[in-house]
Enzyme design. Structure first.
Site, PDB file in Angstrom:
ATOM      1  N   HIS A  49       0.871  -1.180   0.000  1.00 42.81           N
ATOM      2  CA  HIS A  49       0.000   0.000   0.000  1.00 42.81           C
ATOM      3  C   HIS A  49       0.907   1.229   0.000  1.00 42.81           C
ATOM      4  CE1 HIS A  49      -2.855   2.897   1.804  1.00 42.81           C
ATOM      5  NE2 HIS A  49      -3.824   2.063   1.473  1.00 42.81           N
ATOM      6  N   ASP A  65       2.999  -4.675   8.013  1.00 45.96           N
ATOM      7  CA  ASP A  65       1.819  -3.832   7.854  1.00 45.96           C
ATOM      8  C   ASP A  65       0.619  -4.760   8.036  1.00 45.96           C
ATOM      9  OD1 ASP A  65      -0.428  -2.601   6.888  1.00 45.96           O
ATOM     10  OD2 ASP A  65       0.525  -1.776   5.093  1.00 45.96           O
ATOM     11  N   GLN A  77      -4.556  -5.121   6.821  1.00 46.36           N
ATOM     12  CA  GLN A  77      -5.552  -6.029   6.234  1.00 46.36           C
ATOM     13  C   GLN A  77      -5.543  -7.400   6.892  1.00 46.36           C
ATOM     14  OE1 GLN A  77      -7.880  -5.273   4.051  1.00 46.36           O
ATOM     15  NE2 GLN A  77      -7.180  -3.171   3.761  1.00 46.36           N
ATOM     16  N   LYS A 133     -10.451  -0.882  10.479  1.00 46.44           N
ATOM     17  CA  LYS A 133     -10.603  -2.056   9.611  1.00 46.44           C
ATOM     18  C   LYS A 133     -10.953  -3.293  10.440  1.00 46.44           C
ATOM     19  CE  LYS A 133      -7.281  -0.281   6.253  1.00 46.44           C
ATOM     20  NZ  LYS A 133      -8.073   0.188   5.125  1.00 46.44           N
ATOM     21  N   CYS A 165      -4.744   2.297  -3.660  1.00 47.44           N
ATOM     22  CA  CYS A 165      -3.488   2.824  -3.069  1.00 47.44           C
ATOM     23  C   CYS A 165      -2.327   1.861  -3.279  1.00 47.44           C
ATOM     24  CB  CYS A 165      -3.647   3.149  -1.582  1.00 47.44           C
ATOM     25  SG  CYS A 165      -4.823   4.454  -1.275  1.00 47.44           S
TER      26      CYS A 165
END
Ligand code: PLP
Length: 409
Positions: free
Chosen positions: A130, A203, A206, A229, A367
């Site tokens: 991202h 990261d 997600q 999220k 993104c």
């Protein structure tokens, strides 16, 4: 705030119909149709408990936190710090001060890019990152190396091994790709990096909605995530970092709360986690993040993983039957993300038409512009699933997709 504020319920939820009742927005009508919300990758919806937490905070305890001697300030401080402990416990961090509350994943990565690396350091990222895990490193003027992505959307681990070396200062890679759904082999990545003494940032934006993450088990050095999220509020998230690393890093921003003592000549900094938390934070959101964690503690994760897997498998099977549809991202290990392109149909037109039918999907580059360039496309249509989605909704989506394609071709 009493010690029960982020309690784990006695029984775990394992029924999508029960779970749906917790999310009031799911009863909304959009363009005269029952909402089908498949834009969870961008942001998930919120259970009533999270909505109530924000209202309750402002109705009963709002005051600025830390160092206040009056009752409301102490209540709010306690609730905010309880939320930090709830996050720590959920992610199994060894210490609560290893949870730095940030505005989200983006700020968490920027913190590491600002404080852990310096100009010219070698940072290894991947081609599926991202923008939040690309641009902060460019701003830090590091020497960026990029691991290739295979045609099926998996990380090219041979390329990873060839680019990883003792000169690498940090590996910064997404746990789950927001565009492809790929679940990266993070255990292997961490083991390989640590063999060479290289630190790893994941990261987790997600991953956290789909996977119950245990940072000690993973042994990652940093883990970045956003509350919104994972059924929590917007504008809040966290950076997990190992204590010794965080202690050795300089502060990210200056201001109130992050200091011990200030004179015009010299300032001494506060201890962790406050050293990295300058200024008045998003207090109500922080506390509601705790409520989201509490909600997630009440979910049967084995069931949730299976449920999301079934939704993805069904949607994948059905979409493959539609002529002209190409799935972007067919890794063996995937979370609930289905990205696709359709021959002769622009993803934007498709998204607009599906919205007319009450279905929310995301369209565009998500993104991840370099990843789009890698696949030679300008964007995809993306359906992303959450624990409250149903097989019936997938069927509605597939039927609507067929109708939309007929109209657009
Ligand atoms: C993989 C990934 N990383 C980082 C982010 C940025 O998250 P936030 O905007 O909440 O900081 C996102 C958001 O979509 C994402 O999907």
């Amino acid at each position: 705030m009493n010690e029960n504020c982020f309690d784990t319920p006695a029984t775990l939820k394992n029924s999508v119909h029960d779970i749906r009742k917790d999310f009031p927005i799911l009863n909304t009508q959009v363009n005269g149709k029952n909402l089908v919300y498949f834009d969870n990758g961008a942001s998930s919806q919120k259970p009533q408990a999270v909505i109530d937490s924000i209202s309750n905070y402002y109705s009963t305890m709002h005051a600025n936190i830390h160092r206040g001697v009056h009752t409301l300030s102490q209540r709010a401080t306690q609730a905010y710090e309880d939320a930090r402990v709830a996050v720590q416990t959920y992610f199994n961090a060894a210490h609560s001060e290893e949870i730095i509350i940030t505005r989200g994943t983006t700020e968490a990565i920027n913190l590491v890019a600002h404080s852990f690396v310096k100009k010219g350091d070698e940072v290894l990222i991947s081609g599926m990152e991202h923008h939040s895990n690309i641009v902060p490193w460019q701003l830090a003027e590091v020497n960026l190396k990029v691991v290739k992505v295979k045609d099926n959307g998996e990380l090219d681990m041979d390329d990873f091994k060839s680019k990883l070396s003792a000169n690498t200062k940090l590996v910064a890679i997404t746990h789950v790709s927001n565009t492809l759904g790929t679940i990266n082999p993070v255990e292997e990545i961490i083991a390989l990096a640590h063999q060479l003494g290289v630190k790893v940032l994941l990261d987790g934006a997600q991953a956290v909605p789909h996977i119950k993450v245990d940072v000690q088990k993973l042994d990652c050095d940093f883990y970045a995530f956003s509350a919104h999220k994972m059924y929590g509020p917007t504008g809040i998230g966290a950076l997990y970092g190992k204590k010794d690393l965080l202690n050795a890093m300089p502060p990210y921003q200056g201001g109130g709360d992050m200091i011990k003592q200030v004179t015009f000549e010299k300032t001494t900094y506060n201890d962790l986690p406050h050293k990295f938390e300058a200024g008045t934070p998003a207090i109500s959101e922080g506390i509601a993040f705790g409520a989201a964690i509490s909600y997630l503690n009440g979910i049967d994760w084995t069931w949730a993983a299976q449920h999301e897997h079934e939704l993805l498998a069904y949607a994948t099977e059905e979409i493959k039957k539609i002529e002209g549809v190409k799935i972007i991202g067919e890794a063996v290990h995937k979370a609930g993300v289905l990205s696709f392109v359709i021959e002769g149909v622009h993803h934007y037109d498709l998204g607009t038409l599906l919205d007319q039918m009450g279905i929310a999907i995301r369209t565009g580059h998500h993104c991840t512009e370099p990843l789009m360039q890698r696949f030679g496309i300008t964007g995809t249509a993306r359906a992303s699933f959450a624990i409250y989605n149903t097989k019936e909704e997938v069927q509605i989506f597939i039927d609507a997709l067929k109708r939309a394609i007929k109209m657009l071709k």
